[in-house]
Design a protein around this motif. Structure first.
Motif, mmCIF file in Angstrom:
data_model
loop_
_atom_site.group_PDB
_atom_site.id
_atom_site.type_symbol
_atom_site.label_atom_id
_atom_site.label_comp_id
_atom_site.label_asym_id
_atom_site.label_seq_id
_atom_site.Cartn_x
_atom_site.Cartn_y
_atom_site.Cartn_z
ATOM 1 N N ILE A 1 73.618 -2.693 -19.278
ATOM 2 C CA ILE A 1 72.514 -1.909 -19.745
ATOM 3 C C ILE A 1 71.864 -1.049 -18.601
ATOM 4 N N ALA A 2 71.848 -1.712 -17.593
ATOM 5 C CA ALA A 2 71.416 -0.722 -16.282
ATOM 6 C C ALA A 2 72.288 0.446 -16.016
ATOM 7 N N THR A 3 73.456 0.170 -16.010
ATOM 8 C CA THR A 3 74.493 1.033 -15.973
ATOM 9 C C THR A 3 74.199 2.315 -16.869
ATOM 10 N N PHE A 4 74.241 1.602 -18.099
ATOM 11 C CA PHE A 4 74.110 2.923 -19.136
ATOM 12 C C PHE A 4 72.849 3.662 -19.058
ATOM 13 N N ILE A 5 71.865 3.237 -18.453
ATOM 14 C CA ILE A 5 70.561 3.668 -18.508
ATOM 15 C C ILE A 5 70.859 4.889 -17.340
ATOM 16 N N ASN A 6 71.382 4.396 -16.207
ATOM 17 C CA ASN A 6 71.705 5.207 -15.059
ATOM 18 C C ASN A 6 72.480 6.432 -15.392
ATOM 19 N N GLN A 7 73.500 6.008 -16.317
ATOM 20 C CA GLN A 7 74.398 7.052 -16.547
ATOM 21 C C GLN A 7 73.605 8.319 -17.468
ATOM 22 N N HIS A 8 72.899 7.747 -18.343
ATOM 23 C CA HIS A 8 72.386 8.624 -19.329
ATOM 24 C C HIS A 8 71.098 9.324 -19.067
ATOM 25 N N SER A 9 70.429 8.588 -18.091
ATOM 26 C CA SER A 9 68.952 9.176 -17.488
ATOM 27 C C SER A 9 69.336 10.593 -17.206
ATOM 28 N N GLY A 10 68.209 11.485 -17.767
ATOM 29 C CA GLY A 10 68.554 12.936 -17.060
ATOM 30 C C GLY A 10 67.779 13.323 -15.845
ATOM 31 N N SER A 11 67.093 12.335 -15.518
ATOM 32 C CA SER A 11 66.305 12.470 -14.548
ATOM 33 C C SER A 11 66.906 12.435 -13.167
ATOM 34 N N GLY A 12 67.597 11.384 -13.201
ATOM 35 C CA GLY A 12 68.517 11.267 -12.282
ATOM 36 C C GLY A 12 67.790 10.802 -11.039
ATOM 37 N N GLY A 13 66.680 10.466 -11.043
ATOM 38 C CA GLY A 13 65.829 9.739 -9.888
ATOM 39 C C GLY A 13 66.258 8.410 -9.510
ATOM 40 N N ALA A 14 65.226 7.612 -9.532
ATOM 41 C CA ALA A 14 65.487 6.352 -8.930
ATOM 42 C C ALA A 14 66.503 5.637 -9.879
ATOM 43 N N GLN A 15 67.266 4.966 -9.165
ATOM 44 C CA GLN A 15 68.385 4.012 -10.095
ATOM 45 C C GLN A 15 67.793 2.745 -10.464
ATOM 46 N N VAL A 16 67.891 2.421 -11.852
ATOM 47 C CA VAL A 16 67.393 1.267 -11.990
ATOM 48 C C VAL A 16 68.394 0.172 -11.926
ATOM 49 N N LEU A 17 67.858 -1.059 -11.395
ATOM 50 C CA LEU A 17 68.621 -2.221 -11.394
ATOM 51 C C LEU A 17 68.538 -3.282 -12.761
ATOM 52 N N ALA A 18 69.536 -4.207 -12.535
ATOM 53 C CA ALA A 18 69.720 -5.102 -13.850
ATOM 54 C C ALA A 18 68.292 -5.828 -13.832
ATOM 55 N N ARG A 19 67.929 -6.087 -12.578
ATOM 56 C CA ARG A 19 66.411 -6.911 -12.625
ATOM 57 C C ARG A 19 65.424 -6.218 -13.155
ATOM 58 N N ASP A 20 65.392 -4.944 -12.754
ATOM 59 C CA ASP A 20 64.292 -4.194 -13.335
ATOM 60 C C ASP A 20 64.541 -4.073 -14.905
ATOM 61 N N VAL A 21 65.718 -3.832 -15.225
ATOM 62 C CA VAL A 21 65.920 -3.749 -16.914
ATOM 63 C C VAL A 21 65.472 -5.181 -17.579
ATOM 64 N N LEU A 22 65.718 -6.164 -16.899
ATOM 65 C CA LEU A 22 65.539 -7.380 -17.673
ATOM 66 C C LEU A 22 63.982 -7.603 -17.672
ATOM 67 N N ASN A 23 63.145 -7.057 -16.509
ATOM 68 C CA ASN A 23 61.980 -6.995 -16.532
ATOM 69 C C ASN A 23 61.067 -6.385 -17.538
ATOM 70 N N LYS A 24 61.705 -5.137 -17.348
ATOM 71 C CA LYS A 24 61.238 -4.089 -18.545
ATOM 72 C C LYS A 24 61.173 -4.600 -19.988
ATOM 73 N N ALA A 25 62.569 -4.965 -20.277
ATOM 74 C CA ALA A 25 62.709 -5.540 -21.457
ATOM 75 C C ALA A 25 61.772 -6.810 -21.705
ATOM 76 N N LYS A 26 61.623 -7.632 -21.040
ATOM 77 C CA LYS A 26 60.836 -8.779 -21.159
ATOM 78 C C LYS A 26 59.354 -8.528 -21.511
ATOM 79 N N ALA A 27 59.000 -7.423 -20.587
ATOM 80 C CA ALA A 27 57.482 -6.823 -20.648
ATOM 81 C C ALA A 27 57.317 -6.278 -21.984
ATOM 82 N N LEU A 28 58.346 -5.239 -22.410
ATOM 83 C CA LEU A 28 58.273 -4.742 -23.866
ATOM 84 C C LEU A 28 58.057 -5.933 -24.923
ATOM 85 N N GLN A 29 59.090 -6.851 -24.494
ATOM 86 C CA GLN A 29 59.070 -8.014 -25.736
ATOM 87 C C GLN A 29 57.846 -8.518 -25.811
#
Lengths: 484, 658
Positions: free
Chosen positions: B458-486
C-alpha cells in the motif's frame, strides 16, 4: 259483597267454598283439581314458597325445607303446653324452635368447591306466617269467583272446637294479612251442623246433635242442642290423638311386615323406604274409602326391590279395626260422661261426621251401630262439610263487614209466648214475646194494644218492660206494663 | 198520664250460651233493633217495600202479554224502579205473594181461574227483576225512561237544570260506578273536563235483548234457533248503535251549548295570546338590548381610537417640540458662542472651540444644554469651557469603553487560539493530504487483508501515485493512518484535529477583519455621516453598535463553517476532509477578498461620488474612494465594473426579448 267464602283450615288440609246470594255453597277445586288442598308448605331455599300438593310431594325428599301440620301450633303461647309440643313435633318434618316458636327450615346449598362443606341457609317462619301463606294460596282460588278489586273477599273461617278464644284473633289476623276479610270465625262442629241445615226450622222442638270429628291427626267430639234454630253448645271433648295418621300407620305396619316376610328386607332401616310406604299407604286408604279394592304398588321400595300387593277393603278394615275400636271407646266414654251431667242427653237425634278420616265406611258403620236411633249425616264429603257450613254462615251475616270473633252470646231463650189483650177480647191479643225469641239483657218492647179501652183515637201505646231477675241461676222474668 | 203495673209472669225462659250462627239467630238479632226497641211484625213487613198496588190494576193485566207489563209497578215498586235494591224486590215480592197468592184468595172465597190469573204476572215480574241479568235487560228498556233530547228552547231557558237532569238520568247506564256531576256555572275547569272525558268515553251497559222479536228457545231446530239468534243480534246491535249515537248527541248538545267550555276556550285563547305577546316583548327587549350594546361598543371603540390617535399625535408633537427646543437650544448655544467669538483667545483656540461647540451640541442632551445656556448667560466663558471639558470627557469615556471591549475581545480570541501545534503533526498533516488519504482508501480496498506484505504494498502504491511527490510514506505510517481512519473514536483521530484547526483558522481570519474595521472607525476622529445618523436615531446609543454588526455577520458564517467541518469528519471514517477545507478557505477568502458586499448606503455614496467627480477630474477614483468609508480605490473600480456589466447584460437581455 257476593260471593262470600267459607274456609276450613286444619292441620292436614284446607278447603274453601263459595256461596252466592242464593245460599248454595260450592266447594272450589284447586289447580290440581282437588277439592281439598294439602296444608303443606315448602321453601325452595331461596325466596319461593309453594303450598299444597306439590309441596307435599317434595316433602318426602326434602323434609328439612317443609312445614306440615302447623296449624296445631297456631295458638297463644300460654296455651302451648309441653304435651302439645311433644305430640306436634312428631309430625313436623322440619325443626321447630320451642323457645322462639318458629319453624326453622334448612336448605343446604351445594358449595362450588369440593373441599368445602355445603352451606346451610335457614329460614324461620312462625305458625302465624305459615297459616298466612296457606291462606294466601286459598285466596288465589277465591279470586276465580271474586272479581271486586276494591273489596277483600268476605270469608267465614272455621277453627277446631277446643281452641281458646285468643286463637280466634290470631287466625283472623293471619287471614286478614293473607287478603281475606274475616267476617266471623266459627267452631268446626258448629259449621258442620250448619252445613247440614239441622234445626233451621224454627218451630221444631229441641234436638241434640253429636258431632264426631276425626281429622288428620286428632279427633274431637261435641254435643249441641238445637232449639228454634238456635245452637247451644253443650259439651266438647278432645282433642284425642286419634286421626288419619293412625289409620295410615296401621297400613304401613302391614306393608312392612309383608315386605319383610317376602324379601327378608326390613324397610324400617331406611327412612326413604318408610316415606315411600307412607305415601302409598295414604293413597291406598283414600282409594279404599270409595273402592272395594286396589292395587298397592311401590316402585323400588328397598334395594331395588318393588312391592306389589292386592289390597281389599275387607283386609284394610281388619287392619284398622283396633284404631276404630280405640276411637269408639273414647267416644263412648265421652258420651257417658256428658250424659251423667245432663240426663236429657240420653237421646241423640243427629250425628254429624266431619274430618276426612270419617269418610272411612267402616268407621261410619261403627258410629251408626253405636247410635242406632240417631240420623247419621254423611251426604256431604266429611272433609268439605265444614267449609260448606262456613259458607252458609257467611250468607246469614247481617253486616259482613263487621268482624265477629266472639263465639257465643249469653242469651235468654223464651220458651213460651207472651200475649197481652184487653178485657175478654182474646181475639185481639197482641204477642209481646214470641216463643223461641231470645233476649239479651233488659229490653223495652213497644206494643200496640188494640181495643175499646183505648182513648179517643182507638189506640194507645203500652210499654212493656221485662226484667230478667236471676234467681239461683234460674231466670225469672219480671214484666212491667206502663200505659201512655 | 202514666200508669205502671208490675207483674211476675210464669213465663218459661232459659239462659243459654247461644252460638252466633244460623239464620234464626241472625233473624232474632235483626229484630232486636239497636235501641232495644223491637218493631212489631206488621211494621217490619211494610218497611221499605214501596206502595200498595191497586187490585184493579193487577186484574187488568194479561198474563200472556207479560212482556209488555211494567214489572216494577206490578210489584209495587213503580216509584223506586231501577233504584230498588235486590232486597226491596224480594220483600215486595213476598208481600205480593202473601196478599195475592191464589190459595190465600181461595181461602177468602174468591174464584180463581188457574190459567189466567194475574198472579202469574207477579211471579213473572219477580222472575225478571229477581235475577240480575233479565233485570238489566228490562231496566235497559224501562218504559219510563225518557230517551228524548232537550229542545233548544229548553236549553236556552235553563241550561244547567236541563242538563243536570239529563245526565243524572243517563248516568245510570254507566258501566263505571262513579258518574261525575254535570256541575254548575262556576265549576272548575278540571271537573268540567273530567265530565266531558267521561261522557265522550261513555260505556253503557244498556242492552236491548228484552226487545227481541222472537224467543230463541221457540226455535224448533238448531238452524232455526240460529237464525233467530242472528236476527235478534242484528236488531240489538242496531239499537245499541242508536243508543250510542243518542248519548253522543246529548253530550255534543251539552258541549256545544256549554258556556263554561266557551269561557275556558276564551281563557285559553287569552292566555296563549298573552304568552305570545310576552314572548314577543321579550324578544324585542332582547334585540333592543343587543343593539344598544353594539352601539355602545362601537362608540367606545371610536372613543378609544380617537384617544389613541390623540395620544400618538401628542407624542409626536411632544417629540417635535422637544426636537425643536433642542435645535433652538443648540442654535442659541451656537449663536451665543459665535457672538462671543467662541470665547477664543487666539485662532487655534477658536478652531478648537468651534469644534468643541459642535461636540457639545452632539453630546449634550436638552436639559444639559439648557443648563449650559443659562450658565453661559451668567458666567460666559467659564461655563463654556467647563462644558467643553465635560463633552470631551464624555467622548473620551466612550472611546475608552469601546477600546476596552475591543481589547477584551482580542484577549479572549488570542487566549482561545491554540499556540502549540506539534512539529510532527504538522508534518503528518502535510504528509496526509487529502489526495493521499483518498489514495490510501483506494489502496486499502485494492489490496484486501491477506495480501502478502500488505502495508508495504500500500505504501509503495501511495508513493507511486501521489502527485505531490513530497515526503515518502512508510508502511508504518500507512498502518497508523489506516488505523486512525478506522478508529471510531474521533477525539483521537487526527482528522478531527484537522477539521478543528480549519474551523479555528477561518474564525481567526474573520476576527482579524473585525479588528481592522474597528481600527478604521477609531482612526477617523469624526464619525461618518452614517454613524452619525445612527447615533441620532438611537438617542445617544454607543457608536460601537454599528461596528458590532459586522462581526456579528461574520460570526454567523464562521460557526457555520466550524460546524460543517466536524460534521464532515464525523461522517464515514474515509470521508474526504477536503470538502470542509475548501469550504473553509472559500468562506474565508470571500470574507477577506474584494467581494465584500456593498451596502445600500455605500452604493448611494458611490453613485453620489461618481456624479460629483466627472471623468475629467484628475485622480478621480482616488477621490471617489475617499468619499466612501471602508472602501479602497480598487474596490470602487471593481464595483463600477460589475455594475456596468450588470447594466449591459440587462440591456442585452431586453434587446434579445425585443
Amino acid at each position: 259483597m257476593w260471593p262470600r267464602f267459607g274456609i276450613k283450615i286444619g292441620n292436614s288440609t284446607l278447603c274453601i267454598a263459595y256461596v252466592k246470594a242464593d245460599g248454595k255453597a260450592e266447594v272450589i277445586a284447586n289447580k290440581q283439581g282437588d277439592r281439598v288442598s294439602q296444608a303443606c308448605l315448602l321453601w325452595d331455599g331461596d325466596s319461593e314458597i309453594e303450598c299444597g300438593l306439590t309441596a307435599k310431594q317434595k316433602m318426602a325428599t326434602r323434609p328439612k325445607q317443609a312445614v306440615a301440620h302447623s296449624f296445631q301450633l297456631l295458638q297463644p303461647k300460654e296455651h302451648l303446653t309441653e304435651e302439645i309440643f311433644s305430640n306436634a313435633l312428631k309430625d313436623i318434618p322440619c325443626d321447630f324452635d320451642k323457645e322462639e316458636l318458629v319453624f326453622r327450615m334448612e336448605h343446604a346449598v351445594p358449595s362450588e368447591k369440593e373441599d368445602q362443606d355445603d352451606q346451610i341457609v335457614t329460614k324461620e317462619l312462625s305458625a302465624y306466617q305459615v297459616t298466612m301463606e296457606l291462606l294466601r294460596a286459598e285466596l288465589e282460588l277465591a279470586h276465580q269467583y271474586h272479581t271486586d278489586a276494591d273489596q277483600a273477599p268476605i270469608a267465614v273461617i272455621s277453627i277446631p272446637s277446643y281452641y281458646p278464644a285468643e286463637a280466634f284473633k290470631l287466625l283472623s289476623d293471619a287471614a286478614e294479612t293473607a287478603g281475606f276479610h274475616v267476617a266471623q270465625i266459627i267452631a268446626e262442629p258448629t259449621a258442620a251442623v250448619l252445613g247440614y241445615n239441622i234445626g233451621e226450622d224454627e218451630l221444631q222442638a229441641r234436638q241434640h246433635v253429636l258431632t264426631i270429628k276425626c281429622g288428620g291427626l286428632y279427633s274431637d267430639f261435641a254435643l249441641f242442642a238445637v232449639q228454634n234454630g238456635f245452637f247451644i253448645e253443650l259439651a266438647t271433648f278432645g282433642p284425642f290423638a286419634i286421626g288419619g295418621r293412625q289409620f295410615t300407620e296401621a297400613l304401613v305396619q302391614f306393608i312392612c311386615e309383608e315386605f319383610k316376610r317376602k324379601y327378608k328386607l326390613d324397610p324400617h332401616e331406611s327412612r326413604r323406604s318408610l316415606a315411600k310406604i307412607r305415601t302409598a299407604a295414604a293413597n291406598c286408604k283414600h282409594t279404599l274409602t270409595t273402592m272395594p279394592s286396589t292395587q298397592l304398588y311401590i316402585d323400588s321400595l328397598m334395594d331395588g326391590v318393588d312391592f306389589n300387593a292386592q289390597m281389599s277393603r275387607a283386609r284394610f278394615e281388619s287392619l284398622i279395626q283396633p284404631v276404630i275400636n280405640n276411637l269408639m271407646q273414647q267416644l263412648g266414654e265421652c258420651i257417658e260422661q256428658a250424659q251423667q251431667k245432663r240426663p236429657e242427653l240420653k237421646r241423640v237425634d243427629h250425628i254429624v261426621l266431619l274430618g276426612a278420616t270419617m269418610q272411612i265406611p267402616k268407621l261410619q258403620a261403627a258410629v251408626a251401630s253405636r247410635f242406632p236411633d240417631a240420623k247419621l249425616h254423611n251426604s256431604h264429603s266429611a272433609d268439605e262439610v265444614v267449609a260448606i257450613g262456613c259458607a252458609r254462615q257467611a250468607v246469614c251475616l247481617l253486616d259482613p263487614l263487621e268482624q265477629q270473633l266472639q263465639k257465643a252470646d249469653d242469651c235468654v231463650l223464651v220458651e213460651d209466648d207472651l200475649y197481652i189483650w184487653h178485657r175478654d177480647d182474646e181475639a185481639n191479643a197482641t204477642l209481646v214475646l214470641g216463643k223461641g225469641s231470645i233476649r239479651a239483657g233488659d229490653k223495652e218492647i213497644l206494643a200496640n194494644l188494640p181495643g175499646p179501652a183505648a182513648a179517643e183515637d182507638g189506640l194507645f201505646q203500652l210499654e212493656v218492660e221485662v226484667n230478667w231477675n236471676d234467681k239461683d241461676g234460674n231466670v225469672v222474668p219480671q214484666v212491667r206494663l206502663s200505659c201512655m | 198520664m202514666t200508669n205502671s203495673l208490675e207483674l211476675e209472669v210464669p213465663l218459661k225462659v232459659a239462659r243459654h250460651q247461644i252460638e252466633r250462627v244460623g239464620l234464626a239467630y241472625f233473624n232474632a238479632r235483626r229484630k232486636i233493633a239497636p235501641g232495644g226497641v223491637e218493631r212489631s211484625e206488621s211494621d217490619e213487613k211494610l218497611e221499605g217495600v214501596g206502595e200498595e198496588v191497586e187490585i184493579s190494576y193487577l186484574k187488568s193485566l194479561d198474563p200472556k202479554e207479560w212482556k209488555d207489563q211494567d214489572h216494577y209497578s206490578v210489584l209495587g215498586l213503580g216509584k223506586l224502579r231501577f233504584e230498588a235494591s235486590d232486597d226491596d224486590i224480594r220483600r215486595a215480592y213476598r208481600r205480593m205473594v202473601l196478599q195475592h197468592h191464589p190459595d190465600k184468595r181461595k181461602a177468602k172465597g174468591e174464584v180463581v181461574i188457574n190459567d189466567e190469573d194475574y198472579f202469574t204476572c207477579i211471579t213473572k215480574a219477580y222472575e225478571i227483576l229477581g235475577t240480575s241479568k233479565p233485570r238489566r235487560s228490562f231496566d235497559s228498556v224501562d218504559p219510563e225512561f225518557d230517551d228524548s233530547l232537550p229542545s233548544q228552547t229548553e236549553i236556552d231557558n235553563d241550561y244547567f237544570a236541563v242538563f243536570n237532569k239529563m245526565f243524572k238520568l243517563n248516568g245510570r247506564w254507566s258501566e263505571r260506578p262513579q258518574v261525575p256531576d254535570f256541575g254548575e256555572v262556576d265549576a272548575k275547569r278540571e271537573e268540567v273536563e273530567r265530565f266531558y272525558n267521561f261522557w265522550y268515553d261513555f260505556k253503557s251497559w244498556r242492552e236491548f235483548s228484552y226487545l227481541d222479536e222472537e224467543d230463541k228457545e221457540k226455535g224448533q231446530d238448531r238452524d232455526e234457533r240460529r237464525w233467530i239468534e242472528k236476527e235478534n243480534k242484528a236488531a240489538r246491535i242496531k239499537r245499541k248503535k242508536e243508543e250510542m249515537s243518542r248519548i253522543r248527541d246529548l253530550v255534543n248538545l251539552a258541549y256545544n251549548n256549554d258556556k263554561r267550555i266557551q269561557r275556558f276556550k276564551q281563557e285559553e285563547k287569552d292566555r296563549k295570546a298573552a304568552a305570545k305577546r310576552a314572548k314577543m316583548d321579550a324578544v324585542q327587549a332582547q334585540k333592543a338590548e343587543q343593539e344598544k350594546a353594539v352601539r355602545e361598543a362601537a362608540l367606545a371603540k371610536e372613543r378609544a381610537d380617537k384617544a389613541e390617535q390623540k395620544r400618538i399625535e401628542q407624542i409626536r408633537i411632544e417629540r417635535e417640540q422637544q426636537k425643536k427646543v433642542l435645535k433652538k437650544e443648540r442654535k442659541t448655544l451656537r449663536d451665543k458662542v459665535k457672538d462671543c467669538k467662541y470665547y477664543a483667545k487666539n485662532d487655534k483656540d477658536q478652531l478648537k472651540h468651534m469644534e468643541g461647540t459642535e461636540k457639545i451640541c452632539e453630546t449634550f442632551n436638552l436639559a444639559e444644554l439648557q443648563a449650559l445656556n443659562k450658565a453661559m448667560e451668567s458666567k460666559g466663558r467659564e461655563s463654556f469651557v467647563a462644558a467643553l471639558q465635560t463633552a470631551e470627557q464624555k467622548i473620551a469615556a466612550e472611546l475608552e469603553e469601546i477600546n476596552q471591549t475591543q481589547a477584551k475581545k482580542l484577549a479572549t480570541a488570542t487566549a482561545a487560539a491554540p499556540k502549540a501545534a506539534g512539529v510532527k503533526e504538522v508534518k503528518k498533516g502535510e504528509l496526509w493530504s487529502n489526495e493521499n488519504v483518498q489514495l490510501l482508501i483506494k489502496a486499502v480496498n485494492l489490496f484486501p487483508a491477506g495480501t502478502a506484505q500488505r502495508w508495504d504494498v500500500i505504501a509503495t502504491f501511495i508513493n507511486q501515485h501521489s502527485g505531490s511527490g513530497g515526503a515518502q510514506v512508510l508502511a508504518r505510517d500507512v498502518l497508523n493512518k489506516a488505523k486512525a481512519l478506522q478508529n471510531s473514536d474521533h477525539s483521537k483521530s487526527s482528522l478531527k484535529t484537522q477539521a478543528n484547526d480549519a474551523a479555528f483558522a477561518s474564525f481567526e481570519k474573520s476576527k482579524k477583519e473585525v479588528q481592522v474595521s474597528n481600527d478604521i472607525t477609531i482612526g477617523e476622529e469624526a464619525p461618518s455621516q452614517e454613524s452619525k445618523e445612527n447615533v441620532k436615531q438611537n438617542g445617544g446609543a454607543h457608536p460601537n453598535q454599528v461596528n458590532n454588526q459586522k462581526p456579528k455577520q461574520n460570526g454567523i458564517s464562521t460557526p457555520a463553517a466550524a460546524a460543517a467541518a466536524p460534521a464532515a469528519g464525523a461522517g464515514a471514517g474515509a470521508a474526504p476532509p477536503a470538502a470542509p477545507m475548501t469550504n473553509g478557505t472559500g468562506g474565508a477568502g470571500g470574507a477577506g477578498g474584494a467581494s465584500k458586499t456593498w451596502t445600500k448606503e455605500e452604493q448611494a455614496l458611490l453613485e453620489q461620488a461618481i456624479k460629483s467627480y466627472p471623468t475629467t477630474t484628475p485622480d478621480r477614483w482616488d477621490r471617489i474612494a475617499a468619499c466612501i468609508p471602508n472602501r479602497s480605490k480598487k474596490d470602487c473600480l471593481r464595483r463600477v465594473k460589475e455594475l456596468v456589466e450588470l447594466v449591459n447584460s440587462k440591456k442585452e437581455a431586453q434587446a434579445a426579448v425585443k
